[in-house]
Design an enzyme around this catalytic site. Structure first.
Site, PDB file in Angstrom:
ATOM      1  CE1 TYR A   6      -4.577  -3.979   5.109  1.00  0.00           C
ATOM      2  CE2 TYR A   6      -2.197  -3.932   4.838  1.00  0.00           C
ATOM      3  CZ  TYR A   6      -3.461  -4.068   4.304  1.00  0.00           C
ATOM      4  OH  TYR A   6      -3.606  -4.293   2.963  1.00  0.00           O
ATOM      5  NE  ARG A  66      -4.279  -1.436   0.921  1.00  0.00           N
ATOM      6  CZ  ARG A  66      -5.451  -1.661   1.458  1.00  0.00           C
ATOM      7  NH1 ARG A  66      -5.599  -1.671   2.738  1.00  0.00           N
ATOM      8  NH2 ARG A  66      -6.496  -1.846   0.698  1.00  0.00           N
TER       9      ARG A  66
HETATM   10  P1  NAD Z   1      -9.014  -3.660   6.348  1.00  0.00           P
HETATM   11  O1  NAD Z   1      -9.943  -4.187   5.323  1.00  0.00           O
HETATM   12  O2  NAD Z   1      -7.817  -4.454   6.707  1.00  0.00           O
HETATM   13  O3  NAD Z   1      -9.838  -3.420   7.695  1.00  0.00           O
HETATM   14  C1  NAD Z   1     -10.995  -2.629   7.708  1.00  0.00           C
HETATM   15  C2  NAD Z   1     -10.984  -1.727   8.909  1.00  0.00           C
HETATM   16  O4  NAD Z   1     -11.255  -2.457  10.094  1.00  0.00           O
HETATM   17  C3  NAD Z   1      -9.656  -1.008   9.158  1.00  0.00           C
HETATM   18  O5  NAD Z   1      -9.877   0.386   9.172  1.00  0.00           O
HETATM   19  C4  NAD Z   1      -9.233  -1.519  10.526  1.00  0.00           C
HETATM   20  O6  NAD Z   1      -8.533  -0.545  11.279  1.00  0.00           O
HETATM   21  C5  NAD Z   1     -10.573  -1.847  11.148  1.00  0.00           C
HETATM   22  N1  NAD Z   1     -10.498  -2.721  12.312  1.00  0.00           N
HETATM   23  C6  NAD Z   1      -9.726  -3.813  12.540  1.00  0.00           C
HETATM   24  N2  NAD Z   1      -9.971  -4.340  13.747  1.00  0.00           N
HETATM   25  C7  NAD Z   1     -10.952  -3.590  14.313  1.00  0.00           C
HETATM   26  C8  NAD Z   1     -11.638  -3.642  15.552  1.00  0.00           C
HETATM   27  N3  NAD Z   1     -11.345  -4.567  16.449  1.00  0.00           N
HETATM   28  N4  NAD Z   1     -12.569  -2.698  15.786  1.00  0.00           N
HETATM   29  C9  NAD Z   1     -12.859  -1.758  14.884  1.00  0.00           C
HETATM   30  N5  NAD Z   1     -12.258  -1.660  13.690  1.00  0.00           N
HETATM   31  C10 NAD Z   1     -11.305  -2.555  13.411  1.00  0.00           C
HETATM   32  O7  NAD Z   1      -8.568  -2.180   5.986  1.00  0.00           O
HETATM   33  P2  NAD Z   1      -8.508  -1.506   4.544  1.00  0.00           P
HETATM   34  O8  NAD Z   1      -9.846  -1.103   4.116  1.00  0.00           O
HETATM   35  O9  NAD Z   1      -7.732  -2.393   3.684  1.00  0.00           O
HETATM   36  O10 NAD Z   1      -7.719  -0.147   4.822  1.00  0.00           O
HETATM   37  C11 NAD Z   1      -6.621  -0.083   5.707  1.00  0.00           C
HETATM   38  C12 NAD Z   1      -5.898   1.263   5.574  1.00  0.00           C
HETATM   39  O11 NAD Z   1      -5.039   1.277   4.454  1.00  0.00           O
HETATM   40  C13 NAD Z   1      -6.759   2.482   5.465  1.00  0.00           C
HETATM   41  O12 NAD Z   1      -6.223   3.474   6.267  1.00  0.00           O
HETATM   42  C14 NAD Z   1      -6.611   2.876   4.045  1.00  0.00           C
HETATM   43  O13 NAD Z   1      -6.857   4.249   3.845  1.00  0.00           O
HETATM   44  C15 NAD Z   1      -5.196   2.512   3.794  1.00  0.00           C
HETATM   45  N6  NAD Z   1      -4.913   2.354   2.369  1.00  0.00           N
HETATM   46  C16 NAD Z   1      -3.776   2.914   1.852  1.00  0.00           C
HETATM   47  C17 NAD Z   1      -3.489   2.761   0.512  1.00  0.00           C
HETATM   48  C18 NAD Z   1      -2.267   3.363  -0.106  1.00  0.00           C
HETATM   49  O14 NAD Z   1      -1.645   4.218   0.483  1.00  0.00           O
HETATM   50  N7  NAD Z   1      -1.879   2.921  -1.292  1.00  0.00           N
HETATM   51  C19 NAD Z   1      -4.327   2.026  -0.298  1.00  0.00           C
HETATM   52  C20 NAD Z   1      -5.459   1.456   0.274  1.00  0.00           C
HETATM   53  C21 NAD Z   1      -5.728   1.622   1.609  1.00  0.00           C
END
Ligand code: NAD
Length: 376
Positions: free
Chosen positions: A230, A122
């Site tokens: 994550y 990411r």
């Molecule tokens: P994910 O699918 O792994 O998880 C979904 C969400 O669940 C996350 O926000 C996580 O913090 C939350 N979570 C986990 N355990 C939890 C709990 N016990 N209680 C409440 N919430 C909980 O996450 P994702 O959608 O893949 O995104 C993760 C991060 O990566 C985000 O900040 C996103 O903006 C970032 N991201 C960055 C890039 C990049 O820079 N290229 C690309 C995509 C995503």
């Protein structure tokens, strides 16, 4: 360079890994593209549309695989269904490396170079190649529509001659890519939205979308974005504080969308049966994490179950429920990846061994499993 586009074999998988748009772009780069007949059907793409874009339609999988340098798919195919694939050829798909670990060994044994798109790092450079984001985005949107369809009331506040309809209260748990889109969609529909996460960076994101941030205040969560963006497993102390917070909030909610995931681990349990019992009958929960073990006690993958008068929606493969759009984005993610490494002279991609993206997504090479994440 020959690219083969497979017809998906998994039940309920309607997506496809190339569209006429990306086929045209591969052809423009000098590649030939063979598409398995009917590959685009689930995404409303006819064989003739692929042909018009410059692809060859092949009826037999073997002919598609023969001499292919790159094989594209949405889900990782059964290794047996790849018989005839050239040694050293690339298999590019969402290979579910932790869930289907034994397949990775089979790919290695067959001499296939397996590239798992969900291991895309990411980093800014790889954002346009990130299938997790592109698919989660639309899944977050669809989760809200699925909730609306199951909910026996309206989302927006409406003033009618016969009286007022009150706005649905929507709570989004887990504010990654899917959660953010769920918040935006629920707001657009007129819901009154609140959301929570364990990563402190999401507080501002929730507020900037016009929703209320509900956070555990007395125990420290994950500072900032968390490693690689994550979450990790939380301490027992945090879990207890989160459960208390959820208990007090959830009883007032009409719709709950859960999206919480921890990479490589079962989904965290966020709603217990006891908490379900406090919710109003007719409330709806959509558990987007159901296939990873579920955030909600009692959620069943592939089913809508009713518990204590609350509907728990557990659709499998939610991105496939919007197959035309998710296929378009998935296909562009693959094209963006291949074209970023394209060597104009060789008319084929070249993957340097020391590149961060290549190191991230390459699972197998030269008959071995080489991914650090799988070896760890
Ligand atoms: P994910 O699918 O792994 O998880 C979904 C969400 O669940 C996350 O926000 C996580 O913090 C939350 N979570 C986990 N355990 C939890 C709990 N016990 N209680 C409440 N919430 C909980 O996450 P994702 O959608 O893949 O995104 C993760 C991060 O990566 C985000 O900040 C996103 O903006 C970032 N991201 C960055 C890039 C990049 O820079 N290229 C690309 C995509 C995503």
């Amino acid at each position: 360079m020959k690219i083969a586009v497979l017809k998906e074999a998994e039940a309920g998988e309607l997506r496809v890994s190339a569209t006429p748009e990306t086929v045209k772009k591969y052809v423009a780069l000098g590649a030939s593209v063979a598409v398995e007949a009917g590959a685009g059907q689930g995404a409303s793409i006819a064989d003739a549309d692929y042909e018009a874009a410059g692809a060859t339609i092949v009826a037999d999988r073997k002919d598609a695989l023969k001499d292919a340098d790159a094989v594209l798919a949405v889900q990782g195919p059964d290794p047996k269904a790849l018989a005839g694939m050239k040694k050293g050829a690339w298999l590019i798909a969402a290979l579910n490396p932790f869930g289907k670990r034994e397949r990775v060994d089979e790919y290695a044994k067959a001499g296939i170079e397996a590239l798992a798109l969900e291991f895309m790092p990411r980093i800014t450079r790889a954002q346009s190649m990130d299938i997790l984001s592109s698919q989660a985005n639309l899944a977050g949107y669809k989760a809200v529509l699925d909730a609306a369809a199951e909910y026996g009331r309206a989302f927006p506040m409406m003033m009618t001659a016969a009286g007022t309809v009150s706005a649905a209260k929507v709570f989004v748990m887990g504010v990654g890519v899917a959660g953010l889109q769920a918040i935006a969609t629920a707001r657009r529909l007129g819901g009154q939205v609140s959301a929570t996460d364990v990563r402190s960076a999401t507080r501002e994101q929730i507020q900037s979308l016009g929703a209320k941030a509900i956070f555990v205040e007395d125990v420290k969560g994950i500072e900032g974005e968390g490693a690689g963006g994550y979450a990790t497993e939380m301490s027992d102390e945090y879990k207890a504080a989160q459960a208390a917070l959820v208990s007090s909030h959830i009883a007032k909610q009409d719709i709950v969308i859960t999206t919480a995931l921890i990479p490589g681990r079962p989904a965290p349990r966020l709603i217990s049966d006891a908490q379900l019992q406090t919710m109003k009958p007719g409330s709806v929960i959509v558990d987007l994490a159901v296939e990873q073990g579920g955030n909600v006690e009692g959620a069943v993958a592939g089913e809508v179950v009713v518990k204590h008068g609350v509907k728990i929606v557990g659709h499998r493969n939610v991105p496939s429920r919007l197959a035309a759009d998710t296929s378009a984005l998935f296909s562009r993610n693959i094209f963006n990846f291949l074209s970023a490494f394209w060597d104009a002279e060789k008319k084929a991609p070249v993957f340097p061994d020391d590149d961060e993206i290549v190191l991230g997504i390459r699972l197998t090479k030269g008959g071995e499993v080489v991914s650090e994440r799988l070896k760890a």
